[in-house]
Scaffold this motif. Structure first.
Motif, mmCIF file in Angstrom:
data_model
loop_
_atom_site.group_PDB
_atom_site.id
_atom_site.type_symbol
_atom_site.label_atom_id
_atom_site.label_comp_id
_atom_site.label_asym_id
_atom_site.label_seq_id
_atom_site.Cartn_x
_atom_site.Cartn_y
_atom_site.Cartn_z
ATOM 1 N N PRO A 232 7.848 9.672 5.652
ATOM 2 C CA PRO A 232 6.604 10.192 4.955
ATOM 3 C C PRO A 232 5.374 10.474 5.783
ATOM 4 C CG PRO A 232 6.962 7.901 4.869
ATOM 5 C CD PRO A 232 7.928 8.280 5.772
ATOM 6 N N ALA A 233 4.491 11.142 5.029
ATOM 7 C CA ALA A 233 2.970 11.167 5.647
ATOM 8 C C ALA A 233 2.555 9.487 5.465
ATOM 9 C CB ALA A 233 2.339 12.345 5.068
ATOM 10 N N ASP A 234 1.564 9.245 6.367
ATOM 11 C CA ASP A 234 1.196 7.889 6.110
ATOM 12 C C ASP A 234 -0.211 7.788 4.966
ATOM 13 O OD1 ASP A 234 -0.591 8.567 8.037
ATOM 14 O OD2 ASP A 234 0.307 7.192 9.518
ATOM 15 N N GLY A 235 -0.633 8.993 4.810
ATOM 16 C CA GLY A 235 -1.856 9.205 4.046
ATOM 17 C C GLY A 235 -2.956 9.095 4.836
ATOM 18 N N LEU A 236 -2.913 9.107 6.241
ATOM 19 C CA LEU A 236 -4.055 9.336 7.143
ATOM 20 C C LEU A 236 -3.884 10.284 7.879
ATOM 21 C CD1 LEU A 236 -4.427 5.573 8.419
ATOM 22 C CD2 LEU A 236 -5.506 6.527 6.370
#
Length: 547
Positions: free
Chosen positions: A469-473
């Motif tokens: 997943p994308a890690d949100g950063l």
């Protein structure tokens, strides 16, 4: 022939079958007898029990309404009220609130002026659960005390157990988990000793599992789920509780990454409980949506969240995280913020939303709001001190610190989060924490440790069969706020105090182009002035990166 033999009691086989929990045999015998001649009210209660356990909800409602009318005709108002409440509770579980409320009102009216008895206890228990749901904790505590006193007065340990259950749930919501769980454990003593009727014993089991999941104490949730499964082994048929137990087990499978188990259990819950317990069916749809989302099956996830919403379950934060995964960061941000503003004071719902708000806020460029969300989540962790809330708060703290350019400070909370997820048997969440740890170590120049965390995460995602997943950063080369490289250059020059003419000269572009870039920047950042845009750049750390 001895008294009580089949010749004396033609319904004896049905009574014996009910004692054995053989509800199919009891149902067939009682239906046949009722077809020959309508059963009297006291025998009709056995048919109502059999239909309920078999999940024949429409028949249950029909038989119970007959009972209600029969007891009214006989002047046995207390029993008529009890069955009115039973009908009301069934309609409520089916999601038919208006009909349920009407029957509850009838039961309440009938009980007025009656000696305190079983019906008053049921009504008090329903009212206590309503008070808990509305966060009226003082009212719930008063109801818990009254239930325990009524249990002693009637010599009925069902109401004593109800009082302990409500008292424990109230203490947990107050943040007194040790005292709350002690009361819940005590509530189970008469259940384990078989001094509580089976229908209400199952209700208590399910309520305790739900509380454990609400506060993310997954160890306790697993323990009580296993206990419920052992209890259900003694039943040949128990459609309602078998279905609800599946729904709870499914929640744990979703955390554990057992995707095929989630899909299988979800299908069975839908089949068994669609007409019985709409809340359990809605929760199952939401959890299935969560598994599709993390597996990258976005259309399937959206359909599941839609089903959950149709059935009365708030589809957030999953639906917002799905929008983030499909590239709509600002839409995701708006959705999670709206859900939080609607969540009210419920700390357990807020914790789940705040966790998502941190992730979405960092990805969408709303760093100050993400920091505030992380601080609120940390406050919930401090109040409730459960393994799951602690892990969520630590991960949120680490992600914020990493975004703020403090990777060294981020390592400790992220390490705690990763270790907690592993103890909780939550491999997907542990792998996500490993990705953030890899970022933190690489930012400090520790490439070997970073590579180890990346390998651990990759192995976990491969084992789970999900894409990383994308890690949100924002990653290196990926700019916050959706800015292009040229827009970032313009913004940095403005933040340094340059006029449009200065910016145009420094970047060798026209002033008209500068104005066009600034218009796009304002739109993307949701600001209306150079000053606000410059403040955003400082907040995001863009100016520090430039230096």
């Amino acid at each position: 022939m001895a008294s009580g033999s089949p010749a004396d009691d033609p319904l004896g086989p049905a009574r014996d079958a009910l004692v054995r929990r053989d509800y199919r045999t009891a149902y067939a015998t009682l239906r046949e007898a009722d077809a020959r001649a309508p059963l009297p009210a006291d025998d009709l209660t056995m048919l109502a029990d059999a239909t309920w356990w078999l999940g024949r909800v429409n028949e249950f409602l029909e038989v119970t309404e007959r009972l209600h009318q029969a007891y009214l005709a006989e002047g046995r108002i207390d029993l008529a009220a009890v069955h009115a409440l039973g009908i009301g509770g069934t309609w409520m579980m089916r999601g038919e609130v208006a009909q349920g409320s009407g029957w509850f009102s009838r039961g309440r009216r009938l009980l007025e002026g009656q000696p305190r008895g079983y019906g008053h206890g049921l009504l008090l228990y329903f009212d206590a659960q309503t008070a808990l749901g509305e966060q009226r904790l003082d009212d719930a505590t008063a109801a818990a005390d009254e239930l325990r006193e009524l249990g002693q007065h009637l010599g009925d340990e069902t109401f004593t157990a109800f009082g302990l259950l409500v008292g424990g749930m109230t203490e947990i919501r107050r943040g007194r988990l040790r005292e709350g769980f002690a009361l819940l454990d005590e509530a189970m003593l008469p259940v384990l000793a078989h001094r509580v009727s089976d229908d209400w014993a199952g209700n208590i089991y399910c309520a305790i599992i739900a509380v454990c999941y609400d506060v993310m104490d997954l160890g306790r949730a697993r323990e009580w789920t296993r206990a419920t499964e052992r209890w259900l082994d003694g039943f040949s048929d128990a459609v309602m509780y078998l279905g609800v137990c599946r729904a709870h087990r499914l929640q744990l499978h979703a955390v554990e990454g057992a995707w095929s188990d989630v899909e299988r259990e979800a299908a069975e819950v839908e089949r068994d409980l669609l007409d019985l317990n709409i809340e359990a069916v809605a929760e199952t749809a939401y959890q299935l949506g969560e598994t599709y989302r993390v597996r990258g099956q976005h259309d399937e996830a959206a359909a599941c969240y839609g089903k959950a919403a149709e059935r009365g379950r708030e589809p957030q934060p999953g639906a917002a995280l799905l929008r983030l995964a499909t590239g709509d960061a600002q839409g995701a941000w708006a959705a999670v913020c709206t859900a939080l503003s609607s969540a009210g004071p419920d700390p357990f719902a807020c914790a789940r939303l705040l966790r998502a708000q941190v992730e979405i806020g960092l990805a969408a460029g709303h760093v100050s709001a993400a920091v505030a969300a992380a601080e609120r989540l940390d406050g919930i962790r401090d109040r409730y001190r459960t393994p799951g809330f602690a892990a969520w708060a630590d991960q949120a703290c680490g992600a914020v610190l990493l975004q703020q350019g403090a990777p060294g400070d981020a390592v400790q909370p992220l390490s705690r989060a990763a270790a907690a997820y592993r103890r909780m048997a939550a491999p997907y969440d542990a792998a996500r924490a490993d990705l953030l740890l890899a970022r933190a170590h690489r930012a400090q120049g520790d490439d070997d440790t970073a590579a180890a965390h990346e390998r651990a995460a990759a192995e976990a995602f491969e084992a789970l069969g999900v894409p990383p997943p994308a890690d949100g950063l924002p990653r290196s080369g990926q700019l916050p706020g959706g800015l292009t490289g040229r827009e970032a250059e313009v913004l940095l020059a403005v933040a340094a105090g340059g006029s449009n003419r200065d910016v145009a000269a420094s970047l060798t572009i026209s002033e008209a182009t500068v104005r066009r870039h600034l218009a796009n920047i304002y739109l993307k950042l949701g600001v209306g002035s150079r000053t606000a845009a410059a403040a955003w750049a400082h907040e995001q750390g863009l100016t520090a990166r430039s230096r």
